[in-house]
Design a protein around this motif. Structure first.
Motif, mmCIF file in Angstrom:
data_model
loop_
_atom_site.group_PDB
_atom_site.id
_atom_site.type_symbol
_atom_site.label_atom_id
_atom_site.label_comp_id
_atom_site.label_asym_id
_atom_site.label_seq_id
_atom_site.Cartn_x
_atom_site.Cartn_y
_atom_site.Cartn_z
ATOM 1 N N VAL A 183 0.926 -1.105 0.012
ATOM 2 C CA VAL A 183 0.099 0.015 -0.125
ATOM 3 C C VAL A 183 0.877 1.204 0.136
ATOM 4 O O VAL A 183 0.620 2.132 -0.619
ATOM 5 N N ILE A 184 1.923 1.235 0.766
ATOM 6 C CA ILE A 184 2.883 2.389 1.021
ATOM 7 C C ILE A 184 3.484 2.613 -0.549
ATOM 8 O O ILE A 184 3.572 3.793 -0.926
ATOM 9 N N VAL A 185 4.073 1.571 -1.234
ATOM 10 C CA VAL A 185 4.691 1.740 -2.489
ATOM 11 C C VAL A 185 3.908 2.077 -3.447
ATOM 12 O O VAL A 185 4.084 3.132 -4.143
ATOM 13 N N PHE A 186 2.566 1.550 -3.559
ATOM 14 C CA PHE A 186 1.503 2.110 -4.456
ATOM 15 C C PHE A 186 1.299 3.390 -4.304
ATOM 16 O O PHE A 186 1.092 4.175 -5.203
ATOM 17 N N THR A 187 0.914 4.001 -3.083
ATOM 18 C CA THR A 187 0.396 5.423 -2.807
ATOM 19 C C THR A 187 1.585 6.156 -3.348
ATOM 20 O O THR A 187 1.518 7.207 -3.805
ATOM 21 N N LEU A 188 2.980 5.890 -2.821
ATOM 22 C CA LEU A 188 4.127 6.873 -3.050
ATOM 23 C C LEU A 188 4.224 6.847 -4.764
ATOM 24 O O LEU A 188 4.399 7.998 -5.245
ATOM 25 N N LEU A 189 4.146 5.794 -5.286
ATOM 26 C CA LEU A 189 4.286 5.891 -6.715
ATOM 27 C C LEU A 189 2.995 6.403 -7.504
ATOM 28 O O LEU A 189 3.102 7.476 -8.534
ATOM 29 N N LEU A 190 1.777 6.465 -6.934
ATOM 30 C CA LEU A 190 0.888 7.408 -7.432
ATOM 31 C C LEU A 190 1.097 8.865 -7.265
ATOM 32 O O LEU A 190 0.951 9.630 -8.095
ATOM 33 N N ILE A 191 1.758 9.028 -5.978
ATOM 34 C CA ILE A 191 1.952 10.421 -5.733
ATOM 35 C C ILE A 191 3.081 11.093 -6.732
ATOM 36 O O ILE A 191 2.908 12.169 -7.305
ATOM 37 N N VAL A 192 4.034 10.278 -6.845
ATOM 38 C CA VAL A 192 5.163 10.597 -8.134
ATOM 39 C C VAL A 192 4.584 10.706 -9.212
ATOM 40 O O VAL A 192 5.028 11.952 -9.985
ATOM 41 N N ILE A 193 3.495 10.034 -9.739
ATOM 42 C CA ILE A 193 2.947 9.916 -11.083
ATOM 43 C C ILE A 193 2.226 11.381 -11.042
ATOM 44 O O ILE A 193 2.160 12.017 -12.089
ATOM 45 N N ILE A 194 1.543 11.735 -10.066
ATOM 46 C CA ILE A 194 0.665 12.972 -9.915
ATOM 47 C C ILE A 194 1.554 14.112 -10.020
ATOM 48 O O ILE A 194 1.283 15.108 -10.846
ATOM 49 N N VAL A 195 2.600 13.906 -9.131
ATOM 50 C CA VAL A 195 3.509 15.309 -9.099
ATOM 51 C C VAL A 195 4.316 15.708 -10.395
ATOM 52 O O VAL A 195 4.331 16.851 -10.951
ATOM 53 N N SER A 196 4.855 14.606 -10.937
ATOM 54 C CA SER A 196 5.673 14.798 -11.980
ATOM 55 C C SER A 196 5.632 13.509 -13.035
ATOM 56 O O SER A 196 6.362 12.578 -12.942
ATOM 57 N N PRO A 197 4.555 13.504 -13.863
ATOM 58 C CA PRO A 197 4.255 12.361 -14.503
ATOM 59 C C PRO A 197 5.102 11.994 -15.483
ATOM 60 O O PRO A 197 5.609 10.883 -15.751
ATOM 61 N N LEU A 198 5.890 12.954 -16.351
ATOM 62 C CA LEU A 198 6.640 12.789 -17.442
ATOM 63 C C LEU A 198 8.207 12.332 -16.686
ATOM 64 O O LEU A 198 8.692 11.166 -17.641
ATOM 65 N N GLU A 199 8.531 12.502 -15.643
ATOM 66 C CA GLU A 199 9.654 12.237 -14.971
ATOM 67 C C GLU A 199 9.390 10.734 -14.445
ATOM 68 O O GLU A 199 10.269 9.986 -14.493
#
Length: 195
Positions: A156-172
């Motif tokens: 759950v923590i990994v998927f949430t952090l990945l989702l946050i990273v994708i939302i904050v900077s999707p291209l990177e």
């Protein structure tokens, strides 16, 4: 099948544990969410923009110098990490308490089932096998449940952090995932077969 073994009290305990895992997830997200803006603002050297990330501190940052701003952000970040650490300590304590209670109840249920068997059962069975089952199988079962909760928490923590990273900077995020994916494929194709 695990839910069938749990009593009503243990099911309630498990629901509270899942809720605590999500509280820990929120604390993890907040703590990482505080680090990223602070590091980017410190590296850019423009501390006046910290108020954009934390509007409730905007007036304070306009009145103070850079050193006091850094000290305040460090204190806030340290406080958040201490609270996060305490929350995770409580979650681990609660999980271990749940697992110990589960191990005890499974062990008691096995022992009770053996004690209520007929005399012929005990003549045919080796007592060391029964003792091993009472102690070992209860421990194995509770370990599986414990590892399941740990895996669920980390997932759950990994998927949430990945989702946050994708939302904050999707291209990177997408380019990083592609880079790691291509590297894994190359590694697997050329080196993985030799192992």
């Amino acid at each position: 099948e695990i839910l069938a073994i749990l009593s009503t009290k243990q099911k309630k305990f498990a629901i509270v544990l899942v809720f605590l895992i999500f509280v820990g997830l929120i604390m993890e997200t907040i703590s990482i969410g505080m680090v990223i803006p602070l590091l980017s603002l410190l590296s850019e050297g423009n501390l006046g923009e910290i108020g954009n990330y934390f509007p409730w501190l905007n007036d304070y940052f306009k009145k103070t110098n850079d050193i006091k701003s850094i000290q305040l952000m460090g204190l806030i970040l340290g406080f958040i990490f201490i609270i996060r650490g305490l929350v995770f300590i409580f979650i681990v304590w609660f999980r271990e308490k749940f697992v110990a209670n589960l191990r005890e109840s499974v062990s008691n249920a096995l022992l009770s089932s053996y004690l209520h068997r007929k005399y012929e059962f005990h003549i045919k069975q080796n007592s060391s096998t029964l003792i091993r089952n009472v102690m070992g199988e209860a421990t194995n079962f509770s370990s599986v449940v414990n590892q399941g909760f740990i895996f669920f928490t980390d997932l759950v923590i990994v998927f949430t952090l990945l989702l946050i990273v994708i939302i904050v900077s999707p291209l990177e995020a997408i380019s990083t995932f592609l880079m790691f994916g291509i590297t894994w494929l190359i590694f697997h194709k050329f080196i993985g077969k030799r192992m």
